[in-house]
Design a protein around this motif. Structure first.
Motif, PDB file in Angstrom:
ATOM      1  N   ASP A  15       0.829  -1.200   0.000  1.00 23.20           N
ATOM      2  CA  ASP A  15       0.000   0.000   0.000  1.00 23.20           C
ATOM      3  C   ASP A  15       0.868   1.257   0.000  1.00 23.20           C
ATOM      4  O   ASP A  15       0.531   2.257  -0.644  1.00 23.20           O
ATOM      5  CB  ASP A  15      -0.933  -0.001   1.210  1.00 23.20           C
ATOM      6  N   ALA A  19       0.882   4.294  -2.821  1.00 22.77           N
ATOM      7  CA  ALA A  19       0.781   5.717  -2.508  1.00 22.77           C
ATOM      8  C   ALA A  19       1.919   6.497  -3.150  1.00 22.77           C
ATOM      9  O   ALA A  19       1.719   7.619  -3.635  1.00 22.77           O
ATOM     10  CB  ALA A  19       0.778   5.918  -0.997  1.00 22.77           C
ATOM     11  N   THR A  64      -6.394   4.186  -2.433  1.00 30.76           N
ATOM     12  CA  THR A  64      -5.136   4.931  -2.495  1.00 30.76           C
ATOM     13  C   THR A  64      -5.371   6.343  -3.013  1.00 30.76           C
ATOM     14  O   THR A  64      -4.859   7.322  -2.451  1.00 30.76           O
ATOM     15  CB  THR A  64      -4.125   4.202  -3.396  1.00 30.76           C
ATOM     16  N   LEU A  68      -4.810   9.986  -0.984  1.00 32.39           N
ATOM     17  CA  LEU A  68      -3.903  11.033  -1.429  1.00 32.39           C
ATOM     18  C   LEU A  68      -4.609  12.357  -1.678  1.00 32.39           C
ATOM     19  O   LEU A  68      -3.959  13.386  -1.877  1.00 32.39           O
ATOM     20  CB  LEU A  68      -3.192  10.599  -2.719  1.00 32.39           C
TER      21      LEU A  68
END
Length: 227
Positions: A15, A19, A64, A68
């Motif tokens: 993960d 990112a 994700t 962000l």
């Protein structure tokens, strides 16, 4: 999940790796449009929602992208159809008619904003629902999308994620707001008369592939808008 192009080869993407792979550039407003479709171009399945074509890999990338984002931009009709709920970052609804989906009308103060037109008949009701400080009047007859992008950046929301629907995504591109398209292609065929990821009057905008990932046949592309 593995990298096909645009980054160092990696067969076991964490993960944290995701990112980093999807991180927007720092120090400038960055508007990304997220899209998902089948191989034959449908943005939904037979329930008229993206949920019917999503898979676990797409959910991972979707999470994700949201992680962000400083703010999520979505058309009010899509928010209603997809049954949006408040998230960890503000949601900005875009609606020329100043419509606020019922499921978001009781959201905590400051979690939902509305970008709309000054001449909308729905403005009084929207102000009552969300509070005047959460209404963004941007344009008189249609929402000025470049002004929306700038307004959100002025509030410190530099990483902006537009989640559609198809007409808003097309208009974002047409009005020159979009820096990147994050497009998922799921390995399915559905036929039928379902919507595409962009709809409306024709546009012709070149894209440059900057990254491509693959997970069990599902493809994830980062596409920069060309000149």
């Amino acid at each position: 999940m593995r990298v096909l192009t645009g980054a160092a080869p990696n067969e076991n993407i964490t993960d944290a790796d995701l990112a980093e792979l999807y991180a927007p550039p720092a120090g400038r407003p960055w508007l990304r449009v997220g899209m998902v479709s089948t191989v034959d171009g449908s943005a939904t399945g037979d329930d008229a929602r993206t949920a019917s074509i999503n898979n676990a890999a797409d959910h991972r990338v979707f999470s994700t992208l949201r992680g962000l984002a400083d703010v999520i931009i979505v058309g009010a009709g899509t928010a209603k159809a997809e049954k949006y709920a408040p998230t960890d970052v503000p949601i900005v609804l875009v609606s020329r008619k100043a419509q606020v989906p019922e499921a978001l009308q009781g959201a905590p103060a400051g979690s939902v904003y509305l970008a709309t037109c000054s001449r909308s008949d729905g403005l009084p009701a929207a102000r009552e629902i969300l509070g005047d400080e959460h209404i963004l009047e941007l344009g008189s007859h249609r929402v000025d999308l470049p002004q929306l992008k700038a307004t959100l950046a002025e509030r410190g929301w530099m990483s902006q994620l537009c989640e559609g629907g198809p007409h808003l995504s097309r208009d974002m591109v047409f009005q020159g707001c979009v820096d990147e398209v994050a497009a998922t292609t799921v390995p399915r065929l559905v036929a039928g008369a379902y919507p595409r990821t962009t709809e409306g009057a024709p546009i012709n905008v070149p894209l440059e592939l900057t990254m491509l990932l693959e997970d069990s046949g599902t493809l994830f592309g980062r596409w920069a808008l060309g000149g």
